[in-house]
Scaffold this active site. Structure first.
Site, mmCIF file in Angstrom:
data_model
loop_
_atom_site.group_PDB
_atom_site.id
_atom_site.type_symbol
_atom_site.label_atom_id
_atom_site.label_comp_id
_atom_site.label_asym_id
_atom_site.label_seq_id
_atom_site.Cartn_x
_atom_site.Cartn_y
_atom_site.Cartn_z
ATOM 1 N NE ARG A 230 32.820 2.635 8.073
ATOM 2 C CZ ARG A 230 33.171 1.367 8.254
ATOM 3 N NH1 ARG A 230 33.204 0.532 7.236
ATOM 4 N NH2 ARG A 230 33.474 0.915 9.458
ATOM 5 C CD GLU A 259 26.524 1.248 4.901
ATOM 6 O OE1 GLU A 259 27.112 1.161 3.827
ATOM 7 O OE2 GLU A 259 26.768 0.514 5.862
ATOM 8 C CG HIS A 286 28.895 -2.300 5.836
ATOM 9 N ND1 HIS A 286 28.893 -0.974 6.179
ATOM 10 C CD2 HIS A 286 30.118 -2.775 6.196
ATOM 11 C CE1 HIS A 286 30.055 -0.663 6.736
ATOM 12 N NE2 HIS A 286 30.819 -1.737 6.752
#
Ligand code: NAD
Length: 313
Positions: A230, A259, A286
């Protein structure tokens, strides 16, 4: 009953739930857009965008289930959902191999400069054969932070590349490391000995900025950090400064701190980072869990959980 799909999830989910209820799709709404439409729905099917805050939960007057077709749940206000009697499901365990394979792929790419070489050939029409002297994974030391499902799968693949694996996970008994052919030790030791450090622990208040100027000081100047977990676990400003100063060999990531910033991505707006100017930085948007294989398995898991929660036979 009505279900709302707001992200790219396996088509089997909509098809199966469609036998029991109306299923609508509104791709990637902003938080405000979602709050304005969620009131009609019993089931929300999503991945990790947008973050589910109190406002959205309050607006979800009929909401019974939030089904997250991913592992991480840090984007959902779980306490508030629980308070409101909404069941939240994720789908852990199905994307371990997808994330692990991307981790190895990034290790190989950053070690051989393939991303930069590809851009030079295709965009600049340059054939810089002698510029790229990479290094191999064989014989190198890999440090794994967080030795859960994904961390262990990465370990197994790294063992096949004949890497030596050190791992840090204070919540596991010693035998888990030995059984997986890794050396379980402190975070300081992992950072000190590793040529590559890969992150597979959750984003929590105590893991935010885990990789910062302070921890980078304990690492080899040539070490490469991989963040497949993350954004926020790596302090990007500190990382940028270390890359520029040459006190860090490289940074490969699948996630970034901003993001989800300001709903920017959901509106198609871009974002920027000083890291984008660094040759020894590689990034993907991602996509760790995003394989056809994992999507199918996640879909089957989510279907079973939603049907179970709503007693659909
Ligand atoms: P997991 O729960 O199986 O493993 C996480 C491990 O981290 C556990 O063993 C736990 O003990 C350890 N841990 C927790 N807090 C820690 C701490 N403070 N210090 C050290 N270790 C700690 O989870 P997983 O399925 O392996 O997934 C790991 C993370 O990967 C998830 O939290 C998620 O954020 C991320 N993820 C990313 C993608 C992607 O698309 N890039 C996909 C799936 C998962």
């Amino acid at each position: 009953m009505k279900a709302l799909i707001i992200d790219a999830i396996h088509s089997a989910i909509g098809e199966e739930l469609g036998k029991y209820m109306q299923v609508d799709t509104k791709m990637l709404p902003t938080q405000a857009e979602l709050a304005s439409i969620i009131g009609d729905y019993d089931v929300l099917l999503m991945r990790v965008d947008p973050a589910i805050n109190k406002e959205i939960i309050d607006a979800g007057k009929n909401l019974k289930v939030i089904a997250v077709c991913a592992v991480g749940l840090n984007h959902v206000d779980l306490d508030y959902a629980k308070e409101k009697g909404i069941q939240v499901f994720n789908a852990p365990g199905w994307s371990d191999n997808a994330v692990a394979e991307l981790t190895i792929s990034k290790m190989l790419d950053i070690s051989r400069g393939t991303m930069q070489a590809d851009r030079e050939v295709k965009e600049k029409k340059q054939w810089n054969k002698y510029k790229y002297y990479g290094s191999e994974l064989r014989g190198k030391t890999l440090g794994i932070l967080g030795f859960g499902r994904i961390g262990r799968r990465v370990c197994k693949l790294a063992n096949a590349f004949e890497m030596k694996v050190y791992a840090y996970d204070p919540f596991l008994p010693a035998e888990v490391f030995t059984e997986n052919n890794a050396i379980g030790t402190s975070m300081e030791e992992v950072l000190k000995v590793s040529d590559y450090v890969t992150i597979h622990l959750p984003l929590l208040p105590e893991t935010r900025n885990l990789i910062s100027t302070e921890s980078i000081k304990n690492m080899k100047d040539t070490a490469v950090v991989l963040n497949m977990s993350r954004g926020g676990i790596v302090n990007e400003k500190d990382m940028y400064e270390a890359l520029k100063a040459g006190t860090m060999g490289g940074y490969a990531t699948d996630v970034m701190e901003n993001e989800l910033a300001g709903g920017g991505l959901t509106k198609g707006a871009g974002f920027d980072s000083p890291l984008f100017g660094c040759d020894n930085f590689i990034v993907s948007p991602h996509i760790g869990a995003q394989t056809k294989d994992a999507a199918y398995l996640i879909g089957q898991d989510i279907i079973a959980k939603v049907k179970g929660a709503l007693n659909l036979q």
